[in-house]
Write a protein that holds these residues in place. Structure first.
Motif, PDB file in Angstrom:
ATOM      1  N   ARG A  63    -105.211   1.815 -52.003  1.00  0.00           N
ATOM      2  CA  ARG A  63    -104.404   1.437 -50.837  1.00  0.00           C
ATOM      3  C   ARG A  63    -105.108   1.884 -49.562  1.00  0.00           C
ATOM      4  O   ARG A  63    -105.629   2.988 -49.504  1.00  0.00           O
ATOM      5  N   ASP A 179    -109.113  -7.295 -67.696  1.00  0.00           N
ATOM      6  CA  ASP A 179    -108.012  -7.509 -66.748  1.00  0.00           C
ATOM      7  C   ASP A 179    -107.829  -8.997 -66.456  1.00  0.00           C
ATOM      8  O   ASP A 179    -108.766  -9.778 -66.628  1.00  0.00           O
ATOM      9  N   GLU A 239     -91.472  -8.754 -63.869  1.00  0.00           N
ATOM     10  CA  GLU A 239     -90.529  -8.529 -62.765  1.00  0.00           C
ATOM     11  C   GLU A 239     -89.067  -8.586 -63.186  1.00  0.00           C
ATOM     12  O   GLU A 239     -88.201  -8.136 -62.447  1.00  0.00           O
ATOM     13  N   TYR A 258     -92.912  -4.689 -61.594  1.00  0.00           N
ATOM     14  CA  TYR A 258     -91.875  -4.227 -60.672  1.00  0.00           C
ATOM     15  C   TYR A 258     -90.548  -3.946 -61.367  1.00  0.00           C
ATOM     16  O   TYR A 258     -89.753  -3.160 -60.880  1.00  0.00           O
TER      17      TYR A 258
HETATM   18  P1  C2E Z   1    -105.071  -5.922 -60.801  1.00  0.00           P
HETATM   19  O1  C2E Z   1    -105.986  -4.878 -61.297  1.00  0.00           O
HETATM   20  O2  C2E Z   1    -104.793  -7.077 -61.678  1.00  0.00           O
HETATM   21  O3  C2E Z   1    -103.742  -5.135 -60.417  1.00  0.00           O
HETATM   22  C1  C2E Z   1    -102.453  -5.662 -60.545  1.00  0.00           C
HETATM   23  C2  C2E Z   1    -101.887  -6.093 -59.211  1.00  0.00           C
HETATM   24  O4  C2E Z   1    -100.578  -6.628 -59.414  1.00  0.00           O
HETATM   25  C3  C2E Z   1    -101.726  -4.963 -58.211  1.00  0.00           C
HETATM   26  O5  C2E Z   1    -101.927  -5.519 -56.923  1.00  0.00           O
HETATM   27  C4  C2E Z   1    -100.250  -4.578 -58.394  1.00  0.00           C
HETATM   28  O6  C2E Z   1     -99.698  -3.933 -57.266  1.00  0.00           O
HETATM   29  C5  C2E Z   1     -99.643  -5.945 -58.602  1.00  0.00           C
HETATM   30  N1  C2E Z   1     -98.391  -5.889 -59.356  1.00  0.00           N
HETATM   31  C6  C2E Z   1     -97.985  -4.984 -60.258  1.00  0.00           C
HETATM   32  N2  C2E Z   1     -96.775  -5.299 -60.774  1.00  0.00           N
HETATM   33  C7  C2E Z   1     -96.405  -6.449 -60.173  1.00  0.00           C
HETATM   34  C8  C2E Z   1     -95.237  -7.283 -60.278  1.00  0.00           C
HETATM   35  O7  C2E Z   1     -94.323  -7.048 -61.049  1.00  0.00           O
HETATM   36  N3  C2E Z   1     -95.229  -8.404 -59.494  1.00  0.00           N
HETATM   37  C9  C2E Z   1     -96.230  -8.717 -58.636  1.00  0.00           C
HETATM   38  N4  C2E Z   1     -96.104  -9.808 -57.899  1.00  0.00           N
HETATM   39  N5  C2E Z   1     -97.339  -7.941 -58.511  1.00  0.00           N
HETATM   40  C10 C2E Z   1     -97.414  -6.828 -59.276  1.00  0.00           C
HETATM   41  P2  C2E Z   1    -102.805  -4.783 -55.826  1.00  0.00           P
HETATM   42  O8  C2E Z   1    -102.588  -3.316 -55.881  1.00  0.00           O
HETATM   43  O9  C2E Z   1    -102.574  -5.495 -54.543  1.00  0.00           O
HETATM   44  O10 C2E Z   1    -104.289  -5.035 -56.323  1.00  0.00           O
HETATM   45  C11 C2E Z   1    -104.837  -6.325 -56.358  1.00  0.00           C
HETATM   46  C12 C2E Z   1    -106.159  -6.330 -57.068  1.00  0.00           C
HETATM   47  O11 C2E Z   1    -107.135  -5.594 -56.321  1.00  0.00           O
HETATM   48  C13 C2E Z   1    -106.122  -5.650 -58.437  1.00  0.00           C
HETATM   49  O12 C2E Z   1    -105.615  -6.535 -59.410  1.00  0.00           O
HETATM   50  C14 C2E Z   1    -107.578  -5.317 -58.631  1.00  0.00           C
HETATM   51  O13 C2E Z   1    -108.289  -6.447 -59.083  1.00  0.00           O
HETATM   52  C15 C2E Z   1    -108.019  -4.986 -57.220  1.00  0.00           C
HETATM   53  N6  C2E Z   1    -108.009  -3.537 -57.043  1.00  0.00           N
HETATM   54  C16 C2E Z   1    -107.005  -2.699 -56.701  1.00  0.00           C
HETATM   55  N7  C2E Z   1    -107.407  -1.411 -56.676  1.00  0.00           N
HETATM   56  C17 C2E Z   1    -108.718  -1.425 -57.025  1.00  0.00           C
HETATM   57  C18 C2E Z   1    -109.727  -0.413 -57.197  1.00  0.00           C
HETATM   58  O14 C2E Z   1    -109.473   0.798 -57.052  1.00  0.00           O
HETATM   59  N8  C2E Z   1    -110.980  -0.833 -57.557  1.00  0.00           N
HETATM   60  C19 C2E Z   1    -111.280  -2.151 -57.765  1.00  0.00           C
HETATM   61  N9  C2E Z   1    -112.538  -2.485 -58.114  1.00  0.00           N
HETATM   62  N10 C2E Z   1    -110.358  -3.120 -57.624  1.00  0.00           N
HETATM   63  C20 C2E Z   1    -109.101  -2.780 -57.262  1.00  0.00           C
END
Ligand code: C2E
Ligand code: MG
Ligand code: MG
Ligand code: MG
Length: 279
Positions: A63, A179, A239, A258
């Motif tokens: 974040r 993933d 969700e 969620y």
């Molecule tokens: P991801 O690894 O597939 O992570 C899942 C995303 O879905 C996360 O979004 C999470 O907040 C969101 N999510 C979880 N539960 C729900 C739900 O019930 N409904 C919906 N609509 N969304 C949900 P986030 O945190 O915005 O991250 C987006 C992507 O960014 C991640 O997809 C990952 O590919 C990347 N990312 C996040 N943190 C890191 C990191 O530390 N390193 C790397 N390389 N990529 C990251």
């Protein structure tokens, strides 16, 4: 310059492009500073046992709040970090922070199987990645079996380079998850060649599970495929109770989403663990 070429239209697009470039530069500079000054936070989303409702582990999610531009989602800043190679130092900090936090929870007596950390393909291809993971595990005192590394299917494009790295991670004892499964380019043959432990069903298939027969077919097939290949399967983006019921009755043992919890900061995640331990 665009004005000299005549036509206000060109000018409009140029300004828009300028704004785009300015924002990008602003983000790039901000990101560089944030990486230097610990300006990126790690949030934690619970991974849950579908049947018992117990928290099994957490996925670490980066974040960032830009001082002027406010909250920037990882979908925007991770690609930028990849482009600028900042992903390597940034990713290392996230990995360290997540493992350190996991160790702290274990020290406090919580029963957690795993901490999951996303690694971008660029990070994974960096020649230092194996030694970085080794060092972070050692420094934080986390046993390799408890770290799960999440890779996306983009890794497949570099499979000749990625496969030996994956094998070294496996030898070390680290778990590997694929993933966003089903959204990328992976052909099924890679599933057989890659030393994976877990498939993560992408949330796009889960979202419309109740209304779309085809999504149900995909989800059922991924669950069965994982089973036949001896892999674990976890659904992401759950969700609603309806979606959860579906997964429960179709043999998907783990989920995150969620309906259980959004990603939480470390204080909130600790409080949730303490509450769930008391139950
Ligand atoms: P991801 O690894 O597939 O992570 C899942 C995303 O879905 C996360 O979004 C999470 O907040 C969101 N999510 C979880 N539960 C729900 C739900 O019930 N409904 C919906 N609509 N969304 C949900 P986030 O945190 O915005 O991250 C987006 C992507 O960014 C991640 O997809 C990952 O590919 C990347 N990312 C996040 N943190 C890191 C990191 O530390 N390193 C790397 N390389 N990529 C990251
Ligand atoms: Mg992930
Ligand atoms: Mg995902
Ligand atoms: Mg994703």
């Amino acid at each position: 310059q665009a004005k000299q070429m005549g036509g206000g239209q060109y000018c409009f697009y140029t300004e828009e492009m300028d704004q785009h470039i300015t924002r990008k530069l602003q983000l790039e500079n901000g990101l560089r500073k944030a990486v230097e000054k610990e300006g990126i936070d790690v949030y934690y989303q619970p991974q849950v046992d579908v049947y018992s409702g117990k928290i099994i582990g957490f996925e670490a999610l980066a974040r960032w709040s830009h001082p002027e531009l406010g909250f920037i989602g990882p979908d925007e800043f991770i690609p930028l970090a990849e482009e600028t190679k900042l992903i390597v130092p940034l990713g290392e900090k996230i990995l360290f922070e997540a493992c350190h936090q996991y160790r702290q929870w274990i020290n406090e007596g919580h029963n957690l199987e795993r901490i999951s950390v996303n690694l971008s393909a660029i990070q994974f291809m960096d020649p230092t990645i194996v030694s970085t993971v080794e060092r972070v595990l050692k420094e934080t005192g986390v046993a390799p079996e408890h770290l799960e590394i999440e890779l996306t299917e983009s890794i497949v494009q570099d499979s000749i380079q990625a496969l030996p790295v994956m094998n070294r991670m496996k030898t070390m004892g680290v778990q590997l998850a694929l993933d966003d499964f089903g959204t990328g380019f992976s052909s099924l043959s890679y599933l057989k060649d890659f030393p994976l432990d877990t498939l993560k069903v992408d949330r796009s298939f889960i979202q419309t599970i109740h209304e779309n027969e085809k999504d149900r077919a995909v989800v059922d097939t991924v669950i069965q495929l994982a089973e036949r290949l001896g892999l674990s399967v976890i659904a992401e983006g759950v969700e609603t109770e309806v979606q959860l019921d579906y997964l429960r009755s179709h043999g998907c043992a783990e989920y995150q989403g969620y309906v259980f919890s959004k990603p939480l900061n470390k204080t909130e995640a600790s409080a949730l663990l303490t509450r769930s331990m008391a139950m």
